[in-house]
Design an enzyme around this catalytic site. Sequence first.
Site, PDB file in Angstrom:
ATOM      1  N   LYS A  68      60.619  58.052  35.000  1.00 26.73           N
ATOM      2  CA  LYS A  68      61.939  57.488  35.182  1.00 26.73           C
ATOM      3  C   LYS A  68      62.875  58.809  35.148  1.00 26.73           C
ATOM      4  CE  LYS A  68      64.673  54.311  33.353  1.00 26.73           C
ATOM      5  NZ  LYS A  68      65.270  52.945  32.811  1.00 26.73           N
ATOM      6  N   GLY A 214      74.286  48.707  24.295  1.00 29.05           N
ATOM      7  CA  GLY A 214      75.056  49.705  24.871  1.00 29.05           C
ATOM      8  C   GLY A 214      75.043  51.247  24.408  1.00 29.05           C
ATOM      9  N   ALA A 215      74.705  51.366  22.944  1.00 26.22           N
ATOM     10  CA  ALA A 215      74.846  52.714  22.551  1.00 26.22           C
ATOM     11  C   ALA A 215      73.423  53.315  22.668  1.00 26.22           C
ATOM     12  CB  ALA A 215      75.175  52.723  21.189  1.00 26.22           C
ATOM     13  N   SER A 286      68.701  49.003  20.759  1.00 24.96           N
ATOM     14  CA  SER A 286      67.808  49.174  21.703  1.00 24.96           C
ATOM     15  C   SER A 286      68.446  50.604  22.516  1.00 24.96           C
ATOM     16  CB  SER A 286      68.046  47.933  22.892  1.00 24.96           C
ATOM     17  OG  SER A 286      67.672  48.669  24.065  1.00 24.96           O
TER      18      SER A 286
HETATM   19  N1  LIG Z   1      69.672  50.030  25.658  1.00 23.38           N
HETATM   20  C1  LIG Z   1      69.274  49.985  26.924  1.00 23.38           C
HETATM   21  O1  LIG Z   1      68.051  49.950  27.433  1.00 23.38           O
HETATM   22  C2  LIG Z   1      69.948  50.357  27.988  1.00 23.38           C
HETATM   23  C3  LIG Z   1      69.910  49.993  29.239  1.00 23.38           C
HETATM   24  C4  LIG Z   1      70.877  50.361  30.295  1.00 23.38           C
HETATM   25  C5  LIG Z   1      71.978  50.698  30.105  1.00 23.38           C
HETATM   26  N2  LIG Z   1      72.376  50.947  28.769  1.00 23.38           N
HETATM   27  C6  LIG Z   1      73.721  51.366  28.429  1.00 23.38           C
HETATM   28  O2  LIG Z   1      74.758  50.113  28.291  1.00 23.38           O
HETATM   29  C7  LIG Z   1      75.875  50.433  28.737  1.00 23.38           C
HETATM   30  C8  LIG Z   1      76.541  49.441  29.892  1.00 23.38           C
HETATM   31  O3  LIG Z   1      75.615  50.130  31.211  1.00 23.38           O
HETATM   32  P1  LIG Z   1      75.945  49.194  32.286  1.00 23.38           P
HETATM   33  O4  LIG Z   1      74.930  50.009  33.518  1.00 23.38           O
HETATM   34  O5  LIG Z   1      75.809  47.714  32.328  1.00 23.38           O
HETATM   35  O6  LIG Z   1      77.330  49.684  32.534  1.00 23.38           O
HETATM   36  P2  LIG Z   1      78.607  49.035  33.566  1.00 23.38           P
HETATM   37  O7  LIG Z   1      79.451  50.328  33.816  1.00 23.38           O
HETATM   38  O8  LIG Z   1      77.886  48.337  34.770  1.00 23.38           O
HETATM   39  O9  LIG Z   1      79.136  47.968  32.795  1.00 23.38           O
HETATM   40  C9  LIG Z   1      79.769  48.168  31.500  1.00 23.38           C
HETATM   41  C10 LIG Z   1      80.854  47.127  31.453  1.00 23.38           C
HETATM   42  O10 LIG Z   1      81.462  47.181  29.945  1.00 23.38           O
HETATM   43  C11 LIG Z   1      82.912  46.844  29.947  1.00 23.38           C
HETATM   44  N3  LIG Z   1      83.459  47.485  28.954  1.00 23.38           N
HETATM   45  C12 LIG Z   1      83.706  48.623  28.704  1.00 23.38           C
HETATM   46  N4  LIG Z   1      84.415  48.575  27.614  1.00 23.38           N
HETATM   47  C13 LIG Z   1      84.388  47.429  27.077  1.00 23.38           C
HETATM   48  C14 LIG Z   1      84.855  46.743  25.531  1.00 23.38           C
HETATM   49  N5  LIG Z   1      85.385  47.532  24.663  1.00 23.38           N
HETATM   50  N6  LIG Z   1      84.508  45.398  25.394  1.00 23.38           N
HETATM   51  C15 LIG Z   1      84.088  44.772  26.475  1.00 23.38           C
HETATM   52  N7  LIG Z   1      83.773  45.131  27.372  1.00 23.38           N
HETATM   53  C16 LIG Z   1      83.673  46.382  27.750  1.00 23.38           C
HETATM   54  C17 LIG Z   1      83.135  47.299  31.447  1.00 23.38           C
HETATM   55  O11 LIG Z   1      84.436  46.685  31.732  1.00 23.38           O
HETATM   56  C18 LIG Z   1      82.027  47.066  32.277  1.00 23.38           C
HETATM   57  O12 LIG Z   1      82.137  45.625  32.778  1.00 23.38           O
HETATM   58  C19 LIG Z   1      75.811  51.932  28.834  1.00 23.38           C
HETATM   59  O13 LIG Z   1      76.417  52.671  27.803  1.00 23.38           O
HETATM   60  C20 LIG Z   1      74.489  52.181  29.286  1.00 23.38           C
HETATM   61  O14 LIG Z   1      74.098  53.889  29.038  1.00 23.38           O
HETATM   62  C21 LIG Z   1      71.446  50.662  27.812  1.00 23.38           C
END
Ligand SMILES: NC(=O)c1ccc[n+]([C@@H]2O[C@H](COP(=O)([O-])OP(=O)(O)OC[C@H]3O[C@@H](n4cnc5c(N)ncnc54)[C@H](O)[C@@H]3O)[C@@H](O)[C@H]2O)c1
Length: 313
Positions: A68, A214-215, A286
């Site tokens: 990927k 998220g992290a 995660s």
């Molecule tokens: N662990 C995993 O397997 C995994 C997989 C995919 C993405 N991620 C991570 O997850 C995070 C989100 O990814 P995404 O693709 O959904 O992004 P995205 O940009 O589509 O969504 C992020 C959302 O978080 C909201 N947000 C920002 N700060 C916030 C806060 N303090 N409180 C509440 N909401 C808040 C934003 O408004 C937005 O709607 C990224 O850091 C990404 O790298 C992790």
Amino acid sequence: MSVSVPVFTGADVEAAVSPARAVEVVRNAFVAHARGEWSMSPKVYVTNYPAGDFRAMPALGGGYALLKWITSFPGNPARGLPTVTGIVLVSDAETGELRALLDAASVTALRTGAAAVLAAEVLGRADADKAAVIGAGVNGRAAARTFLARGRAVSLWDVDSVRAAHVAEELGSSVAASREEALAADLVVTVTPGHEVLIGDGALRPGQHVSLMGADGPGKAEVADAELVRARLFCDDWEQASHGGELAHAVESGRIGREDVVHFGRVLAGEATGRESEAEITLFDSTGLAIQDLAIAVAALDAEPQGLATLAL
Ligand SMILES: NC(=O)c1ccc[n+]([C@@H]2O[C@H](COP(=O)([O-])OP(=O)(O)OC[C@H]3O[C@@H](n4cnc5c(N)ncnc54)[C@H](O)[C@@H]3O)[C@@H](O)[C@H]2O)c1
């Protein structure tokens, strides 16, 4: 000799693999990985900060090899572009032949939602009731969709209240009145960019479970170190979680060591215990695994969808 390779768009992936099926195959992948039957290397980051980063994630299992190639560009939504884009390549593990190309964002969202909900179901209290997802972006939406597919009501909260309302309406879920209300749920999933600590010192109460999604890269955190220290900790992969995940800061400062964190796959494989008491706070860190992507990709191929576009190589 030219070959014709099927191409799965995001819509093709979603049509081929339901959220409920994603939970099933991601569970199997965690178990196969824990038993050493499926393998992967830690993801490689190619960074171009502050713009964003690229990640290369390889895995082997189920007769296939996968790579990927996926991005995280947090400033993209302001440009009208998605944060996460990329491609998944699937090859035959015996001959090396390329078997399929899949949209990486949809594969990622399905497996991320599946991992978040699976951890909540397995590590949460047996009598857990309310679930909440904080961060209603692409992957938060996927987590909420997966909770609903598993028959559990879920509320959403996002700093962008319009976005939260829109996703809730689309999925048929509810919006939490405040971040505090969302954080008080029995099962919490956080899927924010990780630039801000959502869960401060003392914010969690006994018996809660949080899937911290998220992290997933260096410098990101959704929970304060003090909360990590008083919780029972699980991760998807120690190598990734200790270097680029939620745990990294506490590992660097010596507050958390390898012995303090249980691999979630080992719990699913029956090799380690999950929740040990009603009062325990459980946290799942995660970072996202290539074996999870492989699980979704194989499920999409197994569904044998008709009418896919092809790429001649
Ligand atoms: N662990 C995993 O397997 C995994 C997989 C995919 C993405 N991620 C991570 O997850 C995070 C989100 O990814 P995404 O693709 O959904 O992004 P995205 O940009 O589509 O969504 C992020 C959302 O978080 C909201 N947000 C920002 N700060 C916030 C806060 N303090 N409180 C509440 N909401 C808040 C934003 O408004 C937005 O709607 C990224 O850091 C990404 O790298 C992790």
